[in-house]
Design a protein around this motif. Structure first.
Motif, PDB file in Angstrom:
ATOM      1  N   ASN A  61       0.803  -1.240   0.000  1.00 14.23           N
ATOM      2  CA  ASN A  61       0.000   0.000   0.000  1.00 14.23           C
ATOM      3  C   ASN A  61       0.832   1.284   0.000  1.00 14.23           C
ATOM      4  OD1 ASN A  61      -2.529  -1.104  -0.177  1.00 14.23           O
ATOM      5  ND2 ASN A  61      -2.755  -1.328   2.032  1.00 14.23           N
ATOM      6  N   THR A  62       2.027   1.230  -0.575  1.00 14.89           N
ATOM      7  CA  THR A  62       2.875   2.434  -0.524  1.00 14.89           C
ATOM      8  C   THR A  62       2.808   3.245  -1.820  1.00 14.89           C
ATOM      9  OG1 THR A  62       4.735   1.092  -1.232  1.00 14.89           O
ATOM     10  CG2 THR A  62       4.548   1.524   1.141  1.00 14.89           C
ATOM     11  N   VAL A  63       2.460   2.600  -2.926  1.00 14.45           N
ATOM     12  CA  VAL A  63       2.494   3.310  -4.209  1.00 14.45           C
ATOM     13  C   VAL A  63       1.346   2.833  -5.110  1.00 14.45           C
ATOM     14  CG1 VAL A  63       4.167   1.644  -5.186  1.00 14.45           C
ATOM     15  CG2 VAL A  63       4.036   3.930  -6.142  1.00 14.45           C
ATOM     16  N   THR A  64       0.735   3.779  -5.837  1.00 16.03           N
ATOM     17  CA  THR A  64      -0.367   3.373  -6.722  1.00 16.03           C
ATOM     18  C   THR A  64       0.214   2.871  -8.050  1.00 16.03           C
ATOM     19  OG1 THR A  64      -0.593   5.536  -7.755  1.00 16.03           O
ATOM     20  CG2 THR A  64      -1.907   5.137  -5.783  1.00 16.03           C
ATOM     21  N   ILE A  65      -0.628   2.158  -8.789  1.00 12.76           N
ATOM     22  CA  ILE A  65      -0.196   1.658 -10.101  1.00 12.76           C
ATOM     23  C   ILE A  65       0.174   2.840 -11.006  1.00 12.76           C
ATOM     24  CG2 ILE A  65      -1.005   0.467 -12.190  1.00 12.76           C
ATOM     25  CD1 ILE A  65      -1.084  -1.707 -10.280  1.00 12.76           C
ATOM     26  N   LYS A  66      -0.630   3.905 -10.892  1.00 13.20           N
ATOM     27  CA  LYS A  66      -0.362   5.081 -11.735  1.00 13.20           C
ATOM     28  C   LYS A  66       1.028   5.643 -11.429  1.00 13.20           C
ATOM     29  CE  LYS A  66      -3.598   8.509 -12.676  1.00 13.20           C
ATOM     30  NZ  LYS A  66      -4.381   9.681 -12.270  1.00 13.20           N
ATOM     31  N   GLU A  67       1.362   5.752 -10.133  1.00 15.91           N
ATOM     32  CA  GLU A  67       2.688   6.266  -9.746  1.00 15.91           C
ATOM     33  C   GLU A  67       3.794   5.307 -10.211  1.00 15.91           C
ATOM     34  OE1 GLU A  67       1.024   8.524  -5.726  1.00 15.91           O
ATOM     35  OE2 GLU A  67       1.895   6.528  -5.596  1.00 15.91           O
ATOM     36  N   SER A  68       3.506   3.995 -10.123  1.00 16.79           N
ATOM     37  CA  SER A  68       4.509   3.015 -10.559  1.00 16.79           C
ATOM     38  C   SER A  68       4.766   3.137 -12.065  1.00 16.79           C
ATOM     39  CB  SER A  68       4.031   1.593 -10.279  1.00 16.79           C
ATOM     40  OG  SER A  68       3.590   1.483  -8.982  1.00 16.79           O
ATOM     41  N   LEU A  69       3.717   3.453 -12.815  1.00 18.01           N
ATOM     42  CA  LEU A  69       3.896   3.595 -14.269  1.00 18.01           C
ATOM     43  C   LEU A  69       4.811   4.774 -14.586  1.00 18.01           C
ATOM     44  CD1 LEU A  69       0.293   2.866 -15.652  1.00 18.01           C
ATOM     45  CD2 LEU A  69       2.322   1.448 -15.910  1.00 18.01           C
ATOM     46  N   THR A  70       4.653   5.854 -13.827  1.00 17.41           N
ATOM     47  CA  THR A  70       5.533   7.004 -14.089  1.00 17.41           C
ATOM     48  C   THR A  70       6.973   6.668 -13.681  1.00 17.41           C
ATOM     49  OG1 THR A  70       5.009   7.998 -11.965  1.00 17.41           O
ATOM     50  CG2 THR A  70       3.702   8.709 -13.822  1.00 17.41           C
ATOM     51  N   LEU A  71       7.134   5.872 -12.609  1.00 17.42           N
ATOM     52  CA  LEU A  71       8.486   5.435 -12.212  1.00 17.42           C
ATOM     53  C   LEU A  71       9.086   4.572 -13.320  1.00 17.42           C
ATOM     54  CD1 LEU A  71       7.917   4.525  -8.448  1.00 17.42           C
ATOM     55  CD2 LEU A  71       9.180   6.475  -9.348  1.00 17.42           C
ATOM     56  N   CYS A  72       8.234   3.695 -13.889  1.00 20.63           N
ATOM     57  CA  CYS A  72       8.684   2.849 -15.013  1.00 20.63           C
ATOM     58  C   CYS A  72       9.103   3.723 -16.198  1.00 20.63           C
ATOM     59  CB  CYS A  72       7.559   1.881 -15.400  1.00 20.63           C
ATOM     60  SG  CYS A  72       7.728   1.108 -17.004  1.00 20.63           S
ATOM     61  N   GLY A  73       8.283   4.743 -16.471  1.00 22.33           N
ATOM     62  CA  GLY A  73       8.591   5.647 -17.597  1.00 22.33           C
ATOM     63  C   GLY A  73       9.875   6.417 -17.384  1.00 22.33           C
ATOM     64  N   ASN A  74      10.230   6.669 -16.110  1.00 19.48           N
ATOM     65  CA  ASN A  74      11.460   7.427 -15.807  1.00 19.48           C
ATOM     66  C   ASN A  74      12.645   6.521 -15.476  1.00 19.48           C
ATOM     67  OD1 ASN A  74      10.008   9.806 -16.112  1.00 19.48           O
ATOM     68  ND2 ASN A  74       9.416   9.833 -13.955  1.00 19.48           N
ATOM     69  N   ASN A  75      12.464   5.207 -15.696  1.00 14.37           N
ATOM     70  CA  ASN A  75      13.509   4.210 -15.388  1.00 14.37           C
ATOM     71  C   ASN A  75      13.966   4.267 -13.928  1.00 14.37           C
ATOM     72  OD1 ASN A  75      13.683   2.969 -17.926  1.00 14.37           O
ATOM     73  ND2 ASN A  75      14.886   4.698 -18.693  1.00 14.37           N
TER      74      ASN A  75
END
Lengths: 150, 170
Positions: A61-75
């Motif tokens: 419960n620390t990060v949303t999928i949406k936030e994870s996608l942006t992390l993925c996009g920023n490597n």
């Protein structure tokens, strides 16, 4: 038979043919059943699902999928230094499989570059309306390709 | 009256009689056709209205997540419980609104049990039967389902649910 009688017979045949034609038209064109718009229902399901997925929190419960996608996009890493793209893909598949009852492919694009790709469909698939969001000015686009019942 | 005139009058009467019979048959057929066409249209309108419910119902203010004037695309589970209570208290009003239908929300992710949610077991349940009025003597029903984002205000967390709309007597 007299000439007049033959002409009346001809007229009768023409009238009968016109009536039969009209009946066929009514039967097969006017009363034809319109196909149920299955695609639009699937589109609603897909749009609602993307919207629902984006709110889900992962990694204790620390990060949303949406936030994870942006992390993925920023490597950038997520959840104890794991590769964000791989982590999010592993999280998404069981969630989507649990909720959709038709075959799908799922894509996430960052400024037209594919960062997540889950492919299950062949050539014959229709794209669902995209869900877009932005992070620091970069546009992310997510959408499903829908390809029939499983 | 001479014989020829009598014959002509009889002929006219027969022609008028046949014309009237044919006209009546035509009108009867037209009436029957119109009637079945209207029935068909009624069913189509009801089906379209039901299909639209899949879009409209999750966004109704009774259950939609909101804070202040801002709404979000999700269903608030506490609002669902309130709506359930309202339905129990004023069944006539909601019957006029929904008719013979069953509206149910089920938690899909995270996976929960199949216990019906009430105000006493909010944490330990996974099904919200919002409205249930089956039509008498009606076995057939039409079902629409969609995944939907569900919000748990008590933990400020989100899940995925399935909204199931079942229409009897369409």
């Amino acid at each position: 038979m007299k000439k007049g009688q033959i002409e009346i017979m001809g007229l009768l045949i023409v009238v009968i043919l016109i009536v039969m034609g009209a009946m066929f038209y009514v039967k097969f064109v006017v009363l034809a059943k319109k196909p149920v718009d299955q695609t639009s229902k699937q589109n609603i399901q897909a749009t609602n699902l993307i919207n629902a997925i984006m709110n889900i929190r992962v990694c204790d419960n620390t990060v949303t999928i949406k936030e994870s996608l942006t992390l993925c996009g920023n490597n950038e890493p997520v959840c104890n230094e794991q590769d964000a793209c791989k982590y999010i893909q592993d999280q998404l598949v069981p969630i989507i499989d649990l909720t959709l009852d038709f075959k799908y492919s799922f894509y996430v694009k960052k400024a037209n570059e594919e960062i997540i790709k889950i492919e299950n469909c062949g050539d014959e698939a229709t794209a669902s309306p995209p869900y877009t969001f932005s992070d620091k000015g970069t546009i992310y686009e997510t959408y499903f390709m829908l390809c029939g019942k499983e | 009256m001479n014989k020829k005139a009598q014959l002509e009058v009889q002929e006219t009467i027969i022609v008028v009689f046949i014309f009237v019979v044919l006209l009546s048959l035509g009108l009867l057929l037209f009436y029957k056709f119109q009637l079945s066409s209207l029935d068909q249209q009624k069913i189509e309108i009801q089906e379209n209205k039901f299909n639209m419910m899949l879009l409209i119902f999750p966004n109704s203010p009774e259950i939609e997540c909101s804070s202040g004037l801002v709404t979000r695309n999700c269903i608030d589970t506490l609002k669902v419980l309130s709506l359930k209570k309202s339905v129990e208290q004023d069944q006539q009003f909601y019957f006029k609104k929904f008719g013979y239908k069953k509206l149910q929300l089920t938690s899909l992710y995270p996976i929960k049990n199949e216990k019906e949610c009430t105000s006493t077991n909010i944490e330990d349940c996974g099904v919200w039967t919002i409205y249930n009025k089956p039509a008498p003597n009606q076995d057939m029903s039409k079902i629409l389902r969609t995944p939907i984002s569900i919000y748990y205000p008590q933990t400020d967390s989100y899940g995925i649910g399935e909204l199931r709309l079942e229409a009897f007597a369409l």
